[in-house]
Scaffold this active site. Structure first.
Site, PDB file in Angstrom:
ATOM      1  N   CYS A 195       0.886  -1.173   0.000  1.00  0.00           N
ATOM      2  CA  CYS A 195       0.000   0.000   0.000  1.00  0.00           C
ATOM      3  C   CYS A 195       0.921   1.219   0.000  1.00  0.00           C
ATOM      4  O   CYS A 195       2.146   1.069  -0.027  1.00  0.00           O
ATOM      5  CB  CYS A 195      -0.981  -0.003   1.156  1.00  0.00           C
ATOM      6  SG  CYS A 195      -0.245   0.198   2.779  1.00  0.00           S
TER       7      CYS A 195
HETATM    8  O1  LIG Z   1      -1.783   2.283   5.100  1.00  0.00           O
HETATM    9  C1  LIG Z   1      -2.472   2.689   4.183  1.00  0.00           C
HETATM   10  C2  LIG Z   1      -1.922   2.965   2.853  1.00  0.00           C
HETATM   11  O2  LIG Z   1      -0.805   3.783   2.886  1.00  0.00           O
HETATM   12  C3  LIG Z   1      -2.897   3.378   1.800  1.00  0.00           C
HETATM   13  O3  LIG Z   1      -2.266   3.066   0.588  1.00  0.00           O
HETATM   14  C4  LIG Z   1      -3.320   4.809   1.842  1.00  0.00           C
HETATM   15  O4  LIG Z   1      -4.145   4.978   2.945  1.00  0.00           O
HETATM   16  C5  LIG Z   1      -4.027   5.159   0.530  1.00  0.00           C
HETATM   17  O5  LIG Z   1      -4.821   6.232   0.747  1.00  0.00           O
HETATM   18  P1  LIG Z   1      -5.806   6.776  -0.411  1.00  0.00           P
HETATM   19  O6  LIG Z   1      -6.570   5.584  -0.883  1.00  0.00           O
HETATM   20  O7  LIG Z   1      -6.618   7.756   0.326  1.00  0.00           O
HETATM   21  O8  LIG Z   1      -4.931   7.341  -1.459  1.00  0.00           O
END
Ligand SMILES: O=C[C@H](O)[C@H](O)[C@H](O)COP(=O)(O)O
Length: 151
Positions: free
Chosen positions: A65
């Site tokens: 992630c």
């Molecule tokens: O731990 C979580 C990760 O870093 C996610 O990839 C992150 O929260 C992605 O955030 P969003 O979907 O808001 O870009």
């Protein structure tokens, strides 16, 4: 080796990870944003990849992630999984050697493609230590799984 891979984002480094694993001869199963139609949320796709390790469908998993945090948290909630968030080759080597980690968690933000290759080199070269103290530590983490699952 059968490797399950998940990512909540379809980033170039996640695509490079799939290609690199296939080039190295691994059988790869993709989850999340890397698999059309899959739920890309980190909590969902990381769990799916980690469950394949726990149930023996996969030998290991790589969960990704943006920061690597959510992926490692979700994977580590699956009993039998020891996920390690690795930002360098030394950590990946130690994760295999000392922690008998079976899931590699990666940050899409921090991991460049050259660094990805270094981390994978160290991860796949590493074997769990036979030092009794290391084994005791790893086995003790299994006790936490048994407490949670009642098995
Ligand atoms: O731990 C979580 C990760 O870093 C996610 O990839 C992150 O929260 C992605 O955030 P969003 O979907 O808001 O870009």
């Amino acid at each position: 080796m059968r490797i399950s891979v998940s990512s909540d984002m379809d980033e170039p480094v996640a695509r490079a990870l799939l290609a690199e694993l296939r080039e190295r001869g691994h059988e790869v199963r993709a989850h999340g944003a890397l698999s059309p139609g899959d739920d890309p949320q980190w909590a969902v796709c990381s769990e799916a990849a980690a469950r394949e390790v726990a149930d023996g469908t996969a030998d290991q998993a790589v969960v990704c992630c943006w920061t690597g945090t959510g992926a490692s948290i979700a994977a580590n909630k699956v009993p039998g999984v020891r996920a390690a968030l690795c930002t360098d080759a030394y950590t990946a080597d130690g994760a295999r050697r000392w922690n008998d980690a079976n899931v590699l968690a990666l940050s899409l933000r921090l991991t460049s493609e050259p660094l990805l290759r270094e981390i994978l080199d160290a991860w796949f070269a590493g074997a769990p230590s036979e030092d009794p103290e290391d084994r005791r530590n790893v086995d003790r983490t299994g006790r936490l799984d048994r407490e949670r699952t009642g098995l």
